[in-house]
Design an enzyme around this catalytic site. Structure first.
Site, short mmCIF file in Angstrom:
data_model
loop_
_atom_site.label_atom_id
_atom_site.label_comp_id
_atom_site.label_asym_id
_atom_site.label_seq_id
_atom_site.Cartn_x
_atom_site.Cartn_y
_atom_site.Cartn_z
N ASP A 12 0.77 -1.63 0.02
CA ASP A 12 0.16 -0.34 0.01
C ASP A 12 0.64 1.29 0.22
O ASP A 12 0.74 2.31 0.70
CB ASP A 12 -1.21 0.55 1.09
CG ASP A 12 -2.04 -1.22 0.94
OD1 ASP A 12 -2.48 -1.36 0.20
OD2 ASP A 12 -2.13 -1.72 2.57
N LYS A 15 2.56 2.46 -5.57
CA LYS A 15 2.80 1.64 -6.00
C LYS A 15 1.71 1.54 -7.85
O LYS A 15 2.10 1.70 -8.68
CB LYS A 15 3.17 -0.05 -6.45
CG LYS A 15 3.74 -0.24 -5.32
CD LYS A 15 4.11 -1.98 -4.50
CE LYS A 15 2.76 -2.99 -4.17
NZ LYS A 15 2.08 -2.00 -2.67
N GLY A 39 -4.46 -4.03 -3.45
CA GLY A 39 -5.57 -3.47 -3.87
C GLY A 39 -4.38 -1.92 -4.27
O GLY A 39 -4.01 -1.91 -3.47
N HIS A 40 -5.16 -1.91 -5.69
CA HIS A 40 -4.09 -0.51 -6.33
C HIS A 40 -5.41 0.55 -6.93
O HIS A 40 -6.11 0.06 -7.60
CB HIS A 40 -2.76 -1.36 -7.40
CG HIS A 40 -2.11 -2.03 -6.75
ND1 HIS A 40 -1.07 -2.79 -7.71
CD2 HIS A 40 -1.82 -2.57 -6.05
CE1 HIS A 40 -0.27 -3.91 -6.97
NE2 HIS A 40 -0.82 -3.66 -6.44
N GLN A 198 2.09 -5.85 -2.96
CA GLN A 198 3.15 -6.18 -1.53
C GLN A 198 3.63 -5.31 -1.62
O GLN A 198 4.02 -4.49 -2.19
CB GLN A 198 2.91 -7.69 -1.13
CG GLN A 198 1.16 -8.66 -1.34
CD GLN A 198 0.98 -9.36 -2.82
OE1 GLN A 198 1.14 -9.85 -3.27
NE2 GLN A 198 -0.28 -9.28 -2.49
P1 GDP Z 1 -0.42 0.01 -3.70
O1 GDP Z 1 -1.31 -0.88 -3.17
O2 GDP Z 1 0.66 0.35 -3.55
O3 GDP Z 1 -0.82 0.15 -5.13
O4 GDP Z 1 -1.55 1.54 -2.70
P2 GDP Z 1 -2.99 1.34 -2.84
O5 GDP Z 1 -3.82 2.55 -3.59
O6 GDP Z 1 -3.67 0.25 -2.06
O7 GDP Z 1 -2.79 2.50 -1.66
C1 GDP Z 1 -2.46 3.65 -1.45
C2 GDP Z 1 -2.99 5.34 -0.92
O8 GDP Z 1 -2.82 6.63 -1.09
C3 GDP Z 1 -4.49 5.26 -2.25
O9 GDP Z 1 -5.47 5.33 -1.23
C4 GDP Z 1 -3.83 6.33 -3.30
O10 GDP Z 1 -4.91 7.29 -3.94
C5 GDP Z 1 -3.25 7.38 -2.46
N1 GDP Z 1 -1.72 7.72 -2.54
C6 GDP Z 1 -0.68 6.97 -3.52
N2 GDP Z 1 0.14 8.26 -3.61
C7 GDP Z 1 -0.19 9.37 -2.47
C8 GDP Z 1 0.19 10.36 -1.97
O11 GDP Z 1 1.18 10.83 -2.42
N3 GDP Z 1 -0.42 11.11 -1.08
C9 GDP Z 1 -1.36 10.66 -1.48
N4 GDP Z 1 -2.67 11.72 0.49
N5 GDP Z 1 -1.82 9.69 -0.78
C10 GDP Z 1 -1.70 8.94 -1.74
P1 IMO Z 2 -0.80 -4.58 -1.96
O1 IMO Z 2 -0.52 -4.51 -3.61
C1 IMO Z 2 -1.16 -4.51 2.19
C2 IMO Z 2 -1.43 -8.81 3.15
C3 IMO Z 2 -2.24 -9.33 4.72
C4 IMO Z 2 -2.12 -9.92 5.30
C5 IMO Z 2 -0.65 -10.71 4.75
C6 IMO Z 2 -1.28 -12.15 4.10
O2 IMO Z 2 -1.85 -3.62 -2.19
O3 IMO Z 2 0.08 -3.42 -1.43
P2 IMO Z 2 -2.52 -12.90 2.06
O4 IMO Z 2 -3.65 -12.70 1.73
O5 IMO Z 2 -1.82 -12.63 1.37
O6 IMO Z 2 -1.88 -14.31 2.28
O7 IMO Z 2 -2.07 -12.13 2.89
O8 IMO Z 2 -0.25 -9.95 3.84
N1 IMO Z 2 -1.45 -8.06 2.18
C7 IMO Z 2 -1.37 -6.68 1.72
N2 IMO Z 2 -0.90 -6.24 3.09
N3 IMO Z 2 -1.39 -4.65 0.63
C8 IMO Z 2 -1.13 -5.37 -0.28
O9 IMO Z 2 -1.07 -5.57 -1.65
C9 IMO Z 2 -1.08 -6.52 1.04
N4 IMO Z 2 -1.29 -8.48 0.28
C10 IMO Z 2 -1.07 -8.96 1.01
O10 IMO Z 2 -3.24 -8.05 4.92
O11 IMO Z 2 -0.96 -9.43 7.23
MG MG Z 3 -2.66 -1.88 -2.20
#
Ligand code: GDP
Ligand code: IMO
Ligand code: MG
Length: 409
Positions: A12, A15, A39-40, A198
């Site tokens: 999270d 990416k 979740g991206h 991840q």
């Molecule tokens: P990922 O799994 O690495 O793709 O990240 P996620 O999408 O799960 O979580 C990142 C969250 O932060 C999302 O809601 C993005 O829209 C948001 N986000 C990404 N970059 C930034 C940033 O520089 N500032 C803020 N405030 N939010 C960001």
């Molecule tokens: P992105 O790509 C954050 C965490 C789960 C749990 C552990 C194992 O959005 O960064 P699983 O279902 O994979 O066996 O769960 O890994 N986890 C993540 N945490 N971002 C993710 O993906 C994750 N994918 C798995 O919360 O702790």
């Molecule tokens: Mg994510």
């Protein structure tokens, strides 16, 4: 030129946003790890796209994307996601491909995942997407790959329900199936983007085992997951937040605690919208952990860091980051292997002057407040790695580029 984008913390990190930003110049995007546990999020103005299985590059019109060999594919989830993005106006037909060597999540696996985690004395807090079950079957040599759907001998090994389930997808999946190595050989992309899921600390081998996911989210996984050699990767970008988050259980040395840190957790969670994209769970929040980040840089050969969420600290007059762990009275800057050490580790915090002003509209590095630049310089110095991109908001436009990403590092 082949560039990998990996998560340098516990996932999270942003990416999805960074891959979408870099996709503009890429001619092929291959997601190399994870499954529907990821979740991206991609934000363009008032449009928000949430992807789980499909590479983030798909949002860019015309870009071709491949779900790589290192991924585990849930066919049901895949077609639901394709429907969702179609409804949002994304024309994906003819440009989403899947490695025939990728393993498939079968219908019962999600429930088994949930049941196993519930029975654990110390649950991992999995996403319940059947990830661990699918990877276990793969390691046992009992898994089903996409290509196996078209092999009657492999299909005959399944029970009738699973066989019928997969047969129901066979026709729709066939035109999407590719041999990812041959695809890259034949199409010779000049700019190949390898998209991670991840993060390093959730990687099966490098992470905080057993509180990890089951795949190889580290940079080494990018080569296997895309069917190329490790030397074919020209640059590795490690994405990290200005603080730390973690979803699910497991050690988190810099996690905010009310007594020491007051309302910081609440502030970061609300301003940073720190709730899981896949499960909606509130993310655990803490200080930037430079001990862990240095470990991520060293264990992945990170060439350039991408700092995200810097704007979340905009209202603070002072910012802290962890520069060492205190374990049983001694200080270390090495990331421990053992859970007892990680659990006992107390963060040694260094304080920095906060910039206490909004930076979300800044598009040039020179325009950042000096205090923000000082925080950045300290991180670069500590990790001995340049910060090449700074993100100051969730929108694609809120990105400060310090170095042309598609060049040799
Ligand atoms: P990922 O799994 O690495 O793709 O990240 P996620 O999408 O799960 O979580 C990142 C969250 O932060 C999302 O809601 C993005 O829209 C948001 N986000 C990404 N970059 C930034 C940033 O520089 N500032 C803020 N405030 N939010 C960001
Ligand atoms: P992105 O790509 C954050 C965490 C789960 C749990 C552990 C194992 O959005 O960064 P699983 O279902 O994979 O066996 O769960 O890994 N986890 C993540 N945490 N971002 C993710 O993906 C994750 N994918 C798995 O919360 O702790
Ligand atoms: Mg994510």
């Amino acid at each position: 030129m082949n560039i990998a984008v990996i998560g340098a913390q516990w996932g999270d990190e942003g990416k999805g946003k960074i891959v979408d930003f870099l996709a503009k110049d890429a001619d092929l995007i291959v997601r190399y790890s994870g499954g529907a546990n990821a979740g991206h999020t991609i934000v363009h103005g008032d449009k928000v796209y949430k992807l789980h299985l499909i590479p983030s590059g798909v949002i860019y019109p015309g870009k071709k994307v491949i779900l790589g060999t290192g991924m585990v594919i849930d066919p049901d989830a895949l077609f639901q996601e394709l429907e969702t993005i179609s409804a949002q106006g994304v024309q994906w037909e003819g440009r989403v491909f899947i490695s025939g060597r990728a393993h498939l999540v079968l219908p019962g696996y999600k429930q088994i995942d949930i049941d196993i985690d519930k029975k654990r004395k110390k649950p991992i807090g999995t996403t319940g997407r059947g990830i661990g079950v699918t990877f276990s079957q793969k390691a046992m040599r009992d898994g089903m790959r996409l290509v196996d759907i078209y092999n009657p001998e492999r299909m005959a090994l399944l029970n009738e329900d699973d066989r019928n389930y997969l047969a129901g997808f066979a026709e729709r999946l066939k035109p999407m199936m590719v041999d990812v190595t041959s695809y890259i050989l034949h199409h010779r992309p000049t700019k190949l983007l390898l998209e991670g899921a991840q993060g390093v600390l959730l990687d099966l081998d490098l992470g905080t085992y057993p509180y990890v996911s089951s795949g190889y989210s580290a940079a080494a996984g990018a080569a296997l997951g895309a069917g190329i050699g490790p030397r074919d990767i020209d640059g590795i970008l490690g994405v990290f937040k200005a603080y730390s988050t973690r979803v699910g259980n497991g050690p988190f040395p810099t996690e905010f605690v009310q007594d020491r840190d007051g309302d910081l957790e609440h502030l970061v969670r609300e301003i940073g919208h720190e709730y899981g994209v896949t499960t909606g769970r509130p993310r655990r929040c803490g200080y930037l952990d430079l001990v862990a980040l240095k470990y991520a840089c060293a264990s992945n050969g990170i060439d350039g860091l991408v700092l995200t969420h810097l704007d979340v600290y905009d209202s603070l007059t002072s910012v802290k980051a962890c520069v060492a762990y205190e374990i049983d009275g001694s200080e270390t800057t090495d990331f421990p292997m053992g859970l007892p050490e990680l659990d006992k580790a107390k963060p040694v915090l260094q304080e920095f002057v906060g910039w206490n002003s909004p930076i979300t509209g800044i598009t040039h590095f020179d325009d950042l407040p000096q205090a923000a630049k000082d925080y950045i310089a300290f991180i670069e110095d500590y990790t001995n790695t340049a910060i090449t991109i700074v993100s100051v908001g969730s929108d694609r436009k809120q990105t400060i580029l310090r170095r042309e990403p598609w060049t040799k590092y």
